[in-house]
Design a protein around this motif. Sequence first.
Motif, PDB file in Angstrom:
ATOM      1  N   ARG A 289     -10.151  -8.912  11.870  1.00  0.00           N
ATOM      2  CA  ARG A 289     -10.184  -8.118  10.639  1.00  0.00           C
ATOM      3  C   ARG A 289      -8.787  -8.007  10.022  1.00  0.00           C
ATOM      4  O   ARG A 289      -8.640  -7.990   8.795  1.00  0.00           O
ATOM      5  N   LYS A 290      -7.775  -7.973  10.872  1.00  0.00           N
ATOM      6  CA  LYS A 290      -6.404  -7.939  10.363  1.00  0.00           C
ATOM      7  C   LYS A 290      -6.076  -9.234   9.630  1.00  0.00           C
ATOM      8  O   LYS A 290      -5.474  -9.226   8.551  1.00  0.00           O
ATOM      9  N   VAL A 291      -6.495 -10.355  10.222  1.00  0.00           N
ATOM     10  CA  VAL A 291      -6.281 -11.657   9.570  1.00  0.00           C
ATOM     11  C   VAL A 291      -7.039 -11.713   8.250  1.00  0.00           C
ATOM     12  O   VAL A 291      -6.531 -12.211   7.229  1.00  0.00           O
ATOM     13  N   GLU A 292      -8.266 -11.170   8.265  1.00  0.00           N
ATOM     14  CA  GLU A 292      -9.068 -11.165   7.034  1.00  0.00           C
ATOM     15  C   GLU A 292      -8.385 -10.346   5.945  1.00  0.00           C
ATOM     16  O   GLU A 292      -8.317 -10.776   4.784  1.00  0.00           O
ATOM     17  N   ARG A 293      -7.858  -9.175   6.309  1.00  0.00           N
ATOM     18  CA  ARG A 293      -7.186  -8.338   5.309  1.00  0.00           C
ATOM     19  C   ARG A 293      -5.949  -9.023   4.748  1.00  0.00           C
ATOM     20  O   ARG A 293      -5.663  -8.963   3.558  1.00  0.00           O
ATOM     21  N   GLN A 294      -5.208  -9.720   5.635  1.00  0.00           N
ATOM     22  CA  GLN A 294      -4.019 -10.431   5.165  1.00  0.00           C
ATOM     23  C   GLN A 294      -4.401 -11.572   4.228  1.00  0.00           C
ATOM     24  O   GLN A 294      -3.732 -11.814   3.216  1.00  0.00           O
ATOM     25  N   ALA A 295      -5.505 -12.263   4.575  1.00  0.00           N
ATOM     26  CA  ALA A 295      -5.973 -13.357   3.720  1.00  0.00           C
ATOM     27  C   ALA A 295      -6.397 -12.838   2.353  1.00  0.00           C
ATOM     28  O   ALA A 295      -6.126 -13.471   1.319  1.00  0.00           O
ATOM     29  N   LEU A 296      -7.040 -11.672   2.329  1.00  0.00           N
ATOM     30  CA  LEU A 296      -7.437 -11.074   1.049  1.00  0.00           C
ATOM     31  C   LEU A 296      -6.216 -10.697   0.223  1.00  0.00           C
ATOM     32  O   LEU A 296      -6.187 -10.899  -0.998  1.00  0.00           O
ATOM     33  N   ARG A 297      -5.184 -10.134   0.891  1.00  0.00           N
ATOM     34  CA  ARG A 297      -3.965  -9.786   0.161  1.00  0.00           C
ATOM     35  C   ARG A 297      -3.297 -11.026  -0.417  1.00  0.00           C
ATOM     36  O   ARG A 297      -2.865 -11.050  -1.574  1.00  0.00           O
ATOM     37  N   ASP A 298      -3.218 -12.093   0.412  1.00  0.00           N
ATOM     38  CA  ASP A 298      -2.595 -13.330  -0.049  1.00  0.00           C
ATOM     39  C   ASP A 298      -3.363 -13.924  -1.223  1.00  0.00           C
ATOM     40  O   ASP A 298      -2.761 -14.397  -2.209  1.00  0.00           O
ATOM     41  N   ALA A 299      -4.711 -13.909  -1.114  1.00  0.00           N
ATOM     42  CA  ALA A 299      -5.536 -14.460  -2.202  1.00  0.00           C
ATOM     43  C   ALA A 299      -5.346 -13.651  -3.482  1.00  0.00           C
ATOM     44  O   ALA A 299      -5.277 -14.208  -4.587  1.00  0.00           O
ATOM     45  N   GLY A 300      -5.258 -12.315  -3.317  1.00  0.00           N
ATOM     46  CA  GLY A 300      -5.040 -11.468  -4.486  1.00  0.00           C
ATOM     47  C   GLY A 300      -3.704 -11.733  -5.151  1.00  0.00           C
ATOM     48  O   GLY A 300      -3.597 -11.751  -6.388  1.00  0.00           O
ATOM     49  N   GLU A 301      -2.674 -11.948  -4.344  1.00  0.00           N
ATOM     50  CA  GLU A 301      -1.349 -12.240  -4.906  1.00  0.00           C
ATOM     51  C   GLU A 301      -1.341 -13.590  -5.628  1.00  0.00           C
ATOM     52  O   GLU A 301      -0.736 -13.729  -6.700  1.00  0.00           O
ATOM     53  N   ARG A 302      -2.013 -14.588  -5.028  1.00  0.00           N
ATOM     54  CA  ARG A 302      -2.077 -15.906  -5.686  1.00  0.00           C
ATOM     55  C   ARG A 302      -2.818 -15.814  -7.008  1.00  0.00           C
ATOM     56  O   ARG A 302      -2.411 -16.415  -8.011  1.00  0.00           O
ATOM     57  N   LEU A 303      -3.922 -15.037  -7.014  1.00  0.00           N
ATOM     58  CA  LEU A 303      -4.695 -14.885  -8.235  1.00  0.00           C
ATOM     59  C   LEU A 303      -3.858 -14.201  -9.305  1.00  0.00           C
ATOM     60  O   LEU A 303      -3.915 -14.586 -10.494  1.00  0.00           O
ATOM     61  N   ALA A 304      -3.094 -13.176  -8.881  1.00  0.00           N
ATOM     62  CA  ALA A 304      -2.242 -12.490  -9.844  1.00  0.00           C
ATOM     63  C   ALA A 304      -1.199 -13.385 -10.442  1.00  0.00           C
ATOM     64  O   ALA A 304      -0.890 -13.319 -11.635  1.00  0.00           O
ATOM     65  N   ARG A 305      -0.642 -14.304  -9.632  1.00  0.00           N
ATOM     66  CA  ARG A 305       0.381 -15.211 -10.135  1.00  0.00           C
ATOM     67  C   ARG A 305      -0.199 -16.213 -11.130  1.00  0.00           C
ATOM     68  O   ARG A 305       0.447 -16.562 -12.114  1.00  0.00           O
ATOM     69  N   THR A 306      -1.434 -16.668 -10.876  1.00  0.00           N
ATOM     70  CA  THR A 306      -2.037 -17.655 -11.787  1.00  0.00           C
ATOM     71  C   THR A 306      -2.379 -17.050 -13.140  1.00  0.00           C
ATOM     72  O   THR A 306      -2.543 -17.762 -14.124  1.00  0.00           O
TER      73      THR A 306
END
Length: 308
Positions: A289-306
């Motif tokens: 679940r920790k890995v999942e939360r980190q992946a969600l944060r990373d995906a959110g940051e990438r989406l924000a940058r695009t």
Amino acid sequence: MIENEPPELPRGIALAWGVAANPQRGPKREMSVERIVEAAVDLADAEGIGAVSMAAVASALGFTPMSLYRYVSAKDDLLLLMQEHATGVPPESTRVLEGWRAKLLALYTEQVLLYQRHPWMLSLPITGSPITPNSSAWLDAALAALDGTPLTAEERVAVALAVTGSARWCGIVQAGYTEQSRGSGLSPDQVAVREAELYDRVITPEEFPALRSAIDHGVFTSPADPFRFAIERVLDGVTSYMAGLDRGAAHEQTTEWIELDPAEVAGDRRLRDAQKAVREAEKALRDARKVERQALRDAGERLARTRR
């Protein structure tokens, strides 16, 4: 053997009550159980319970360890007598207050102060009911405070134990902060600030949302006393319960204790292995679940940058 003969008092308890036989011969210089115990308590207060040994106490008194063994034959007995001496009796001021609640709160406060004066007492194991005179006096005072209430005898003991337990838990935490202060040279307030800073570094809102919210509200540096709040609310509950009894409500009978399964107490190997597997699976789930939360944060940051 006489049937139903009462059990013989262990020597430590007999010494506490003053009914143990005195040694026939002792050192030429003055020696007594009281002097031995006082010296041991002084040593524990100054250096901690780990510094207390029969040899160390004998040295402080100027005698040999064998001289002490004539009066206190085992270290466990000495620890029991030290606890009894340090505990003392409840201040008379706690008995003259008006109302059961004021008396119990006063006893709670005095017990917290007792643990602050002698924090080494908290490291001594609880091996049963308080059979020694001074320990019995504290329980008697708590029960006496509840005289005249509609509580049953069992309920009065339960309330007394709740007060004592709350005071002990408060003492354990405060003693821990005091020990940190001594070791680090920081004041208790500074220790709390450092603790809050450490929490701030590792507690994230994604992984521990409730704890993160509490940290953001400054709970670790708040001047409020959470232990006093808790004991007040416990006594609120007792007050409410008594009011119900006055209105004719039935007493609540709880006879089930929280106990380990007999197989677990017996150390069953298959049960231990299964419990270990459960713990490992729960840890793996938390990590996933920790890995999942980190992946969600990373995906959110990438989406924000695009989207910029």
